[in-house]
Scaffold this active site. Structure first.
Site, PDB file in Angstrom:
ATOM      1  CG  ASP A 140      -0.803  -8.412   7.103  1.00  0.00           C
ATOM      2  OD1 ASP A 140      -1.713  -8.336   6.007  1.00  0.00           O
ATOM      3  OD2 ASP A 140       0.501  -7.790   6.713  1.00  0.00           O
ATOM      4  CB  CYS A 145      -0.837   0.023   1.483  1.00  0.00           C
ATOM      5  SG  CYS A 145      -1.780  -1.543   1.496  1.00  0.00           S
ATOM      6  NE  ARG A 185      -6.533  -4.280   1.959  1.00  0.00           N
ATOM      7  CZ  ARG A 185      -7.437  -4.967   2.182  1.00  0.00           C
ATOM      8  NH1 ARG A 185      -8.857  -4.779   1.671  1.00  0.00           N
ATOM      9  NH2 ARG A 185      -6.903  -6.495   2.322  1.00  0.00           N
ATOM     10  CG  LEU A 186      -1.608  -4.238  -4.591  1.00  0.00           C
ATOM     11  CD1 LEU A 186      -2.524  -4.266  -5.520  1.00  0.00           C
ATOM     12  CD2 LEU A 186      -0.195  -4.507  -4.680  1.00  0.00           C
TER      13      LEU A 186
END
Length: 506
Positions: free
Chosen positions: A98, A2, A48-49
């Site tokens: 995560d 990100c 975000r990715l």
């Protein structure tokens, strides 16, 4: 993977439009989602990715009581184990991301949590109660993070280009510029933009309500102790268990992944390990040249792909295709970095990005296991260079530019900075313990200068310009500690480097 950005004001309220401008420059790092959060004089943004928890990992992240707010760029690979430990201690995560273990870890362990994380990350965590912001960067500097300290505010972002819209002045810093000319990159805290600094690798910055900045170093390669007398058999027994665990953690993703296969040792080792631990065929990509005299390694890469039954894509580029990518490479690099390998890396990222979000790459193998020829000079070369260029044991002594060009091309004001181009190398060499060998000192100098500020700039920026996350298992801190501590004879011989890794890989 990100992009993150944020603003902390001395007083007043953060403007939504300013935060949006910063985030808008980082959409290539995270094209799938965007989030912002403002609490008075504090504001953060995230692009975000999605790699893990595709549906529920929207950021910023909060705890149930909303004391803490977090945005994170990167991956925390041991989140499964940490989440279980934190839940047993009473934490109640709100997502399966995560990144959320960094938030609950800090809530439970405080700054001691930084040492608990395995991965590549740069994150910002705000404590509403203490009115403190923590900016944390991973141990080796795999993920970037920059700050700008201004009279009325502090800015931070994943890339320089996100800070520039809010900088009142953009003045070039002479020392960084001189290092770029002489070393191919600038290194250390100072960037080419005066007033913009890199957050040091392995450090956390604590920003107080008065915008004061305190540096908390939580990891350093200088703490590694040499293990002279370690046998090859004992090293293998330790390495097998260690590297298998590192690879299992790095393989955690909710999306498919591939490998950049160079034809060399490091990427072949990664592919071999992935094939051992993964049942499906692995996607691989390699690059070569259609009209160059220099020999490429496409044949070797194809042989490795066949050996491990990979689904392989070779790419051949001509000179025109290389030069067409120069403008994008300069834009993507953002920082001062003249590593020519950024051009083929950019082409690989473009090809992989059409079908994947994650690729494995072999960065770090040469630094950790001493693969470069510069790590094994003969006694005459080392002695001569040490006498002519004192301070670094004859390592990293040659400037890029002929002194006559320096005298003719550069204004007098830049001459002192050009003369001091070796200062970061000399400083890093002086930090090393006296019981380290010359080889270990050379490895450390590269690990603390060339690696984070050149090699990893190339890897992160070229890949992220096409929204691809690069995973580099050889730069897991446990692998670095293992490789740096090995006896010299397990790393180099007169005409060969990376002795241990090659022998084990065979």
């Amino acid at each position: 993977m990100c992009g993150i950005a944020g603003i902390v004001l001395r007083e007043g309220r953060v403007a939504e439009a300013e935060l949006a401008r910063m985030a808008g420059t980082l959409t290539h790092r995270g094209p799938e989602d965007q989030g912002t959060y403002i609490a008075g004089r504090f504001g953060i943004a995230h692009t975000r990715l999605a790699i893990i928890d595709l549906a529920g990992g929207h950021q910023p992240l909060f705890d149930a009581h909303r004391r803490y707010a977090l945005v994170c760029n990167g991956e925390i690979y041991n989140y499964v184990e940490l989440r279980a430990e934190l839940e047993a201690a009473g934490a109640r995560p709100l997502t399966h991301s995560d990144s959320e273990v960094a938030l609950h870890g800090f809530a439970h362990w405080g700054p001691a949590s930084f040492k608990r994380l395995h991965g590549m990350y740069a994150y910002a965590l705000y404590d509403h109660t203490a009115e403190e912001l923590w900016l944390v960067r991973d141990r080796l500097g795999i993920k970037p993070l920059y700050i700008a300290r201004l009279p009325d505010r502090l800015l931070f972002a994943s890339e320089l280009k996100a800070l520039l819209p809010l900088m009142p002045r953009r003045t070039v810093h002479a020392d960084a510029l001189a290092q770029f000319f002489q070393n191919q990159f600038s290194t250390g805290a100072q960037t080419v933009i005066d007033g913009v600094e890199r957050v040091p690798a392995g450090c956390a910055l604590r920003i107080g309500p008065d915008l004061s900045v305190r540096v908390h170093r939580y990891w350093s390669a200088l703490d590694v102790r040499p293990r002279r007398g370690l046998t090859y058999a004992d090293a293998v027994a330790e390495w097998e268990t260690l590297f298998a665990q590192v690879m299992r953690e790095h393989m955690r993703a909710d999306v498919p992944y591939g490998v950049f296969l160079s034809g060399g040792v490091d990427s072949a080792v990664l592919l071999g390990q992935l094939r051992r631990l993964h049942t499906q065929a692995v996607r691989t990509f390699s690059i070569g040249w259609a009209d160059a005299r220099q020999r490429d390694e496409l044949d070797e890469a194809a042989a490795m792909a066949r050996l491990f039954e990979a689904e392989h894509t070779p790419i051949r580029m001509d000179a025109a295709a290389v030069f067409r990518r120069l403008p994008r490479a300069v834009w993507a690099a953002d920082d001062l970095m003249r590593d020519y390998a950024c051009l083929p890396t950019l082409a690989l990222a473009e090809a992989a990005g059409r079908e994947l979000k994650v690729v494995f790459s072999g960065e770090g193998g040469d630094e950790v296991f001493a693969g470069y020829g510069r790590y094994r000079p003969d006694l005459f070369e080392r002695t001569f260079k040490s006498l002519r260029y004192p301070g670094s044991g004859g390592f990293r002594v040659r400037p890029e530019l002929d002194p006559r060009w320096v005298a003719r091309l550069f204004v007098p004001a830049l001459q002192p900075a050009l003369a001091a181009y070796r200062e970061p190398v000399v400083r890093a060499w002086a930090q090393t313990p006296r019981d380290w060998s010359h080889l270990q000192r050379r490895q450390y100098v590269d690990l603390s200068t060339n690696l984070p500020d050149d090699l990893l700039v190339k890897a992160d920026r070229m890949l992220m310009s096409f929204s691809v996350e690069g995973r580099v298992p050889f730069l897991d801190h446990r692998v670095v500690e293992f490789g740096l501590s090995l006896p010299d004879e397990l790393k180099i011989q007169r005409d060969a480097g990376k002795v241990f890794l090659k022998r084990w890989a065979e």
